[in-house]
Enzyme design. Structure first.
Site, PDB file in Angstrom:
ATOM      1  N   ASP A   1      39.175  42.253  33.381  1.00 28.70           N
ATOM      2  CA  ASP A   1      39.472  41.520  32.144  1.00 28.70           C
ATOM      3  C   ASP A   1      38.862  42.303  30.982  1.00 28.70           C
ATOM      4  O   ASP A   1      38.023  43.181  31.188  1.00 28.70           O
ATOM      5  CB  ASP A   1      38.878  40.099  32.196  1.00 28.70           C
ATOM      6  CG  ASP A   1      39.147  39.317  30.905  1.00 28.70           C
ATOM      7  OD1 ASP A   1      40.301  39.315  30.438  1.00 28.70           O
ATOM      8  OD2 ASP A   1      38.197  38.737  30.336  1.00 28.70           O
ATOM      9  N   SER A   2      39.266  41.931  29.779  1.00 31.37           N
ATOM     10  CA  SER A   2      38.689  42.565  28.592  1.00 31.37           C
ATOM     11  C   SER A   2      37.219  42.173  28.397  1.00 31.37           C
ATOM     12  O   SER A   2      36.525  42.800  27.616  1.00 31.37           O
ATOM     13  CB  SER A   2      39.493  42.141  27.360  1.00 31.37           C
ATOM     14  OG  SER A   2      39.412  40.738  27.213  1.00 31.37           O
TER      15      SER A   2
ATOM     16  N   TYR B   1      40.930  42.457  23.371  1.00 31.88           N
ATOM     17  CA  TYR B   1      42.132  43.276  23.526  1.00 31.88           C
ATOM     18  C   TYR B   1      43.290  42.686  22.699  1.00 31.88           C
ATOM     19  O   TYR B   1      44.220  43.386  22.366  1.00 31.88           O
ATOM     20  CB  TYR B   1      42.570  43.303  24.998  1.00 31.88           C
ATOM     21  CG  TYR B   1      41.835  44.271  25.902  1.00 31.88           C
ATOM     22  CD1 TYR B   1      40.670  44.927  25.507  1.00 31.88           C
ATOM     23  CD2 TYR B   1      42.335  44.530  27.184  1.00 31.88           C
ATOM     24  CE1 TYR B   1      40.015  45.801  26.371  1.00 31.88           C
ATOM     25  CE2 TYR B   1      41.696  45.410  28.047  1.00 31.88           C
ATOM     26  CZ  TYR B   1      40.530  46.044  27.637  1.00 31.88           C
ATOM     27  OH  TYR B   1      39.894  46.914  28.497  1.00 31.88           O
ATOM     28  N   GLY B   2      43.208  41.375  22.461  1.00 34.39           N
ATOM     29  CA  GLY B   2      44.318  40.662  21.819  1.00 34.39           C
ATOM     30  C   GLY B   2      44.931  41.327  20.603  1.00 34.39           C
ATOM     31  O   GLY B   2      46.149  41.443  20.506  1.00 34.39           O
TER      32      GLY B   2
ATOM     33  N   CYS C   1      43.582  39.029  33.078  1.00 31.85           N
ATOM     34  CA  CYS C   1      43.668  39.073  31.618  1.00 31.85           C
ATOM     35  C   CYS C   1      45.147  38.988  31.267  1.00 31.85           C
ATOM     36  O   CYS C   1      45.943  39.808  31.736  1.00 31.85           O
ATOM     37  CB  CYS C   1      43.065  40.382  31.121  1.00 31.85           C
ATOM     38  SG  CYS C   1      43.259  40.663  29.350  1.00 31.85           S
ATOM     39  N   ASN C   2      45.495  37.996  30.479  1.00 33.20           N
ATOM     40  CA  ASN C   2      46.911  37.821  30.111  1.00 33.20           C
ATOM     41  C   ASN C   2      47.411  38.959  29.237  1.00 33.20           C
ATOM     42  O   ASN C   2      48.533  39.426  29.392  1.00 33.20           O
ATOM     43  CB  ASN C   2      47.090  36.506  29.338  1.00 33.20           C
ATOM     44  CG  ASN C   2      46.884  35.295  30.216  1.00 33.20           C
ATOM     45  OD1 ASN C   2      47.819  34.733  30.742  1.00 33.20           O
ATOM     46  ND2 ASN C   2      45.628  34.891  30.395  1.00 33.20           N
ATOM     47  N   THR C   3      46.551  39.397  28.307  1.00 38.72           N
ATOM     48  CA  THR C   3      46.956  40.435  27.357  1.00 38.72           C
ATOM     49  C   THR C   3      47.293  41.724  28.112  1.00 38.72           C
ATOM     50  O   THR C   3      48.290  42.392  27.818  1.00 38.72           O
ATOM     51  CB  THR C   3      45.810  40.677  26.346  1.00 38.72           C
ATOM     52  OG1 THR C   3      45.321  39.410  25.908  1.00 38.72           O
ATOM     53  CG2 THR C   3      46.276  41.479  25.151  1.00 38.72           C
TER      54      THR C   3
ATOM     55  N   GLU D   1      33.134  35.045  23.985  1.00 34.94           N
ATOM     56  CA  GLU D   1      32.365  36.276  24.249  1.00 34.94           C
ATOM     57  C   GLU D   1      30.970  36.208  23.644  1.00 34.94           C
ATOM     58  O   GLU D   1      30.034  36.802  24.161  1.00 34.94           O
ATOM     59  CB  GLU D   1      33.082  37.504  23.664  1.00 34.94           C
ATOM     60  CG  GLU D   1      34.235  38.025  24.471  1.00 34.94           C
ATOM     61  CD  GLU D   1      33.862  38.562  25.857  1.00 34.94           C
ATOM     62  OE1 GLU D   1      32.814  39.216  26.002  1.00 34.94           O
ATOM     63  OE2 GLU D   1      34.642  38.315  26.790  1.00 34.94           O
TER      64      GLU D   1
ATOM     65  N   CYS E   1      45.217  32.534  28.214  1.00 31.31           N
ATOM     66  CA  CYS E   1      44.171  33.548  28.038  1.00 31.31           C
ATOM     67  C   CYS E   1      43.042  33.111  28.944  1.00 31.31           C
ATOM     68  O   CYS E   1      42.669  31.925  28.943  1.00 31.31           O
ATOM     69  CB  CYS E   1      43.698  33.586  26.584  1.00 31.31           C
ATOM     70  SG  CYS E   1      42.220  34.615  26.335  1.00 31.31           S
ATOM     71  N   THR E   2      42.520  34.030  29.723  1.00 29.37           N
ATOM     72  CA  THR E   2      41.530  33.620  30.726  1.00 29.37           C
ATOM     73  C   THR E   2      40.192  33.219  30.107  1.00 29.37           C
ATOM     74  O   THR E   2      39.332  32.676  30.798  1.00 29.37           O
ATOM     75  CB  THR E   2      41.340  34.725  31.784  1.00 29.37           C
ATOM     76  OG1 THR E   2      41.048  35.961  31.113  1.00 29.37           O
ATOM     77  CG2 THR E   2      42.576  34.881  32.637  1.00 29.37           C
ATOM     78  N   HIS E   3      40.025  33.478  28.815  1.00 34.82           N
ATOM     79  CA  HIS E   3      38.810  32.982  28.150  1.00 34.82           C
ATOM     80  C   HIS E   3      38.894  31.477  27.862  1.00 34.82           C
ATOM     81  O   HIS E   3      37.871  30.818  27.696  1.00 34.82           O
ATOM     82  CB  HIS E   3      38.606  33.699  26.807  1.00 34.82           C
ATOM     83  CG  HIS E   3      38.038  35.081  26.914  1.00 34.82           C
ATOM     84  ND1 HIS E   3      38.762  36.156  27.357  1.00 34.82           N
ATOM     85  CD2 HIS E   3      36.799  35.562  26.612  1.00 34.82           C
ATOM     86  CE1 HIS E   3      37.994  37.248  27.319  1.00 34.82           C
ATOM     87  NE2 HIS E   3      36.808  36.910  26.872  1.00 34.82           N
TER      88      HIS E   3
HETATM   89  N1  DGL Z   1      40.986  37.231  28.473  1.00 36.70           N
HETATM   90  C1  DGL Z   1      42.036  37.914  27.796  1.00 36.70           C
HETATM   91  C2  DGL Z   1      43.399  37.299  28.120  1.00 36.70           C
HETATM   92  O1  DGL Z   1      43.536  36.578  29.088  1.00 36.70           O
HETATM   93  C3  DGL Z   1      42.011  38.108  26.330  1.00 36.70           C
HETATM   94  C4  DGL Z   1      40.860  38.187  25.443  1.00 36.70           C
HETATM   95  C5  DGL Z   1      40.974  39.351  24.498  1.00 36.70           C
HETATM   96  O2  DGL Z   1      41.556  39.225  23.412  1.00 36.70           O
HETATM   97  O3  DGL Z   1      40.490  40.397  24.873  1.00 36.70           O
HETATM   98  O4  DGL Z   1      44.346  37.553  27.422  1.00 36.70           O
END
Ligand code: DGL
Length: 270
Positions: A11-12, A43-44, A74-76, A153, A185-187
């Site tokens: 993940d990011s 990463y978004g 990580c979805n992104t 984060e 988003c996994t966050h």
């Molecule tokens: N956890 C990441 C996701 O699922 C994104 C967070 C980020 O922007 O890095 O997309």
């Protein structure tokens, strides 16, 4: 290849820990290696080419650790890099978007599905495309929430600032007829109670990461690579971050409820 090799999660940052939490629960016989690219999170907002490059760097690091399966938690990264990585690797690779989409199609009763995610995920349209392939009549309403991942984060998910930002950001979704909302988003599961409070208890929240673990379990069986040996010791959980190990451990300890002592690594020569 032996079935005792670990499953890799990337993940990011700390977001993929929401997927690991579910993996610890559903797959208690599996060793896990996690890498969060915290130093370069989020990463978004980054261009797709850069997210692909960073995702490859994380993937290569975990391949060196001899993983038997890769979970892009990580979805992104899933939105832009999954197909390419899946094609090039000889081990199974799974992302979080298809499992989340399938779960939403299953859960909705009125076919009005919301998706929240990073700017990159929403721009990619990956959720809407996946949902419409299964259920063409569904209406999908998407919203980018660029402020959510940075709150998590910085370990402020419980703060009053978080509450205010969640309320302000989700306002555009409140007058829609959604009965299901994908946490794309996994966050975001770390903000779950704030999101649920804001959207109301009638909305079903879909945790894409948690849904993914069910499919990881299925793939382990399909490829006959589940660790079926009788383990005499606890499974091994290894955590790596490109950022502060202290902050990572604080968030991970609290979220996972297991002691976490992450190790710092650098990627891409940084
Ligand atoms: N956890 C990441 C996701 O699922 C994104 C967070 C980020 O922007 O890095 O997309």
């Amino acid at each position: 290849m032996t079935n005792k090799q670990p499953i890799g999660f990337i993940d990011s940052g700390v977001g993929g820990l929401t997927v690991v939490k579910e993996a610890i629960k559903q797959l208690p016989n599996e060793h896990i290696i996690y890498l969060g690219d915290t130093a370069r999170c989020p990463y978004g907002p980054r261009p797709a080419e850069q997210v692909i490059e960073y995702t490859w760097q994380m993937t290569e690091f975990l391949l060196q650790q001899n993983i038997k399966m890769l979970v892009i938690a990580c979805n992104t990264a899933t939105a832009v890099a999954l197909e390419e990585i899946k094609e090039k690797l000889s081990i199974p690779v799974i992302g979080v978007i298809l499992p989340g989409s399938r779960a939403a199609v299953k859960a909705t009763k009125n076919q009005q599905i919301g998706v929240i995610g990073t700017a990159g995920t929403i721009k990619s349209n990956a959720y809407e495309e996946a949902i419409k392939l299964k259920s063409p009549r569904s209406v999908v309403v998407s919203l980018a929430c660029p402020k959510f991942a940075p709150i998590v984060e910085s370990n402020q998910a419980q703060s009053s600032v978080a509450k205010k930002i969640v309320a302000e950001t989700l306002r555009p979704l409140k007058n829609k007829k959604l009965d299901t909302l994908i946490l794309g988003c996994t966050h975001y599961p770390l903000l779950r109670s704030l999101i649920q409070n804001e959207m109301g208890s009638q909305i079903q929240l879909i945790d894409s990461g948690a849904e993914t673990v069910g499919e990881v379990s299925m793939l382990l069986d399909y490829f006959a690579i589940a660790n079926t040996s009788q383990m005499t010791q606890e499974p091994e959980y290894l955590f790596y971050t490109t950022g502060s190990t202290k902050l990572f451990d604080e968030i991970a300890n609290e979220w996972l409820n297991v002691p976490v002592h992450s190790q710092h690594i650098t990627l891409g020569g940084n």
